[in-house]
Structure formats: C-alpha cells, structure tokens
Design a protein around this motif. Sequence first.
Motif: not given
Lengths: 125, 294
Positions: B56-57, B61-63, B77-85
């Motif tokens: 999941x690129x 927030x994992x939705x 899952x990959x994400x660049x935002x720590x807040x969202x993770x």
Amino acid sequence: MRLLTHNMLACNIKGVTNGYPLRLEAEKWVEKEVEFNADFLRGVFPKINWPALIGAARSLGFHDLLPNEAPDPSVLASDDQLLRQFHRALLELHVEEGGLVCPETGRLFPINKGIPNMLLHEDEV
Amino acid sequence: MTRPELQAPPEIFYNDTEARKYTTSSRIIEIQAKISERALELLNLPNDGVPRLLLDIGCGSGLSGETLSENGHHWIGFDISQSMLDVALDREVEGDLLLSDMGQGVGLRPSVIDGAISISAIQWLCYADNSSHEPVARLKAFFGSLYRCLTRGARAVLQLYSENMNQSEMIMKAAMRAGFAGGVVVDFPHSTKARKAYLVLTCGPASMQTSLPKGKAEDGESCSDDDESDDDDEQTVGIYDRHRPAKRSKIAKMGKGKGKGKAWVLKKKNQMRNKGYSVPPDTKYTARKRKDRF
C-alpha cells in the motif's frame, strides 16, 4: 515490523550492491497472535529467503525454532508442527524498537514503535 | 482552496492536525474506503481465497490498508508522514508500516510482492519539494523499484488526482519506461465530483494479462471511454484532465452560438448596472455577431 517484512527489505542506498539482508538488532519485541492460514504460508514460502529468516529469528533469541536448512515444500506442506513454527516466526514476532543495519555500509535504519525509518539522506539517493 | 500538493511537501502537509481528519471525518473515511475497494477489485487477484502479500503505497492513516486486511490479505504500507503513520498505529492496523519516501525507491528485493495499490498518493511525486528533488528522477526510481519487486503478472493499481494533462503524461511515461504495461480506468468520467482515475499497470508481457476493465458510469452501468484501450497489444492510454467536464459546461454558457451569447452579455450588463457601474445602453448593436476578422 514482522519478520515477513524484514525478509523483503533491502538497503536502498545508491551504489550499494550487497544490501540484503539487513541485520536485525532488536531491543524490544512482542509476540502477537495472528490467524493461521496454511494456504498463505505455502504460497509465500518460495519467496522467503530462509537464511535471512533464520538470522532474524536468531537475533530475537529463537535459535531452535526453525531448521537451519530450508525444508522441502512438500515437507512443509505435510508437517503441521513445522508449518506452525514457520507461521509463528514469520507473522507473530513483532519488533517494536531497534534497528536494521545495512551489511555493506553499516548504515543504521532505526525502528520506532514498530515502524522502520527507511528515509535516505540526500547524499544517499 | 489550492491543491494540497501546492501548499507544502507531504511530510509537512500531513501534520497532526491534518492527520486527525482521517480519524474523525466520516466523509473522508467513506470515500477512501470506496476507492480502496475499487482498487482492490482492479488488482484482479485470483479468487481462490489465498491471502496475498500486497503493497500500500502512501498508506497514510491505514484506511486503505484496512480494506486489504478485511479481504484477508497481508500488506506492507509505505508513507512519508510520521503523523499519518501514528494515526495508523492508533487504529492498530494489521499491516506493517514503513516510514519512507517512494521517490527514493521502494527498497524491496525482486519478485516478492503479489500486487500494489496506492490511493491518492503518487501525484505527490510530480512536485519538487526541495532543491534536490527532480520529479522525473523520482518517478523513475519509484516505478523502476516497484516493477522489480512485483512478481510476474502482478498488477499495480494507482488511484491519483493529477493536476493536469502534463502530469498524467509524465507519470504514464515513467511507468512505461520502467517496463509496465497498462492504461487508465476512469470511473464516472462525466461527474466532476465522483470522477476517479486509476492507473492500472501490469508486470510482464502484454499478452499475459486480460484486458483493462471498463470504468463505471453514473447509472451504474459500465461505460467505455473512447481513449481507453481494451486491446492487449495496443498500449494506448487515455489521459484525462480532471477539470474537463467543468470547462465544457463553461464554454457552453459563454457560447457564441445563436442567441446564447447575446443573452449572456445582456445578463452581465444588467448585473453591472445593478451594482451601479456605468454601462452603455443596450441597443440593437449589443452582442451583434461580428465578422470573423473582427
């Protein structure tokens, strides 16, 4: 981060040819129960790098959980106990704090709250 | 309201306040869930009940990841935002999360992933957020590494909001260069709000995969877009500008057709008069059709 993910991760730094597997240094890990699915395990088995999995399990302290040599797929399919141990190692061990070390450059990718930080610095891209 | 991509880089735009919206706004949650379901459908995984390992690129927030889990799959899952993770951690998602920049490459070893989805994320690659960013290089790194880590015959379904035609083309070119085949599936192409574009990419020779599915239309039936390729061998791609439907209706209003143009002009003059501006009186010459060369 589960050992399944660790088995897939490689070091992405520019110029690195031998960036797999990343050495796992776990400071804190937990065991979480995950639904057992034999189909998934049999399907994912051919993709797993066995030495990397053994190495990661060892760094968590599990020296005898899995055989040193990768089992034959037919053996794995029939041996339920081996399958369950494989399941436990791959999906139920979660590293919460620690780090991943690139075997070639020694660069450390820290793991916080179970999330490895794989962001590269500008000079590494 | 400007696009998020024009306001700040993703790791800054998706701060704690923005990330909170993804927990509290039921509308956002509902929309993202629908898009994720559709993306999973487009992945065309075999219907054998065997869980797959998916990516999941831009998982945020994992939705979208939750949709994958609900369908029994394992995902990374990959994400660049720590807040969202962090929001994803709060939701206790079942997939593994990685803090990473997709423009730096996906960092997984070859042929291990059965499929990849991305919801509203890859358009961020087109914006140069700092002096060392080069969008073309980032797109190349992303698509190249994605192609490598997918197994033969696996698909990547990337839903995105591209700003304009140039962006869509840039993205498509980078994907093709990396070795992907495929095209764009557009759902509800005639509705500005509901319109969603999915980049459906396949790994492996064109003869191996089935044709692209048709996009959905307003009344629930499938509609086929003219530019969309159903043919395996033809790798033409339909590129859509998100604002086209709106533009079309605007041009119709201002149309220089018989009667339409004059009515609009008279209406405007009246409006200005009501506001109090001095407007020339309406005569028989007002909005008269002029010769072309005028």
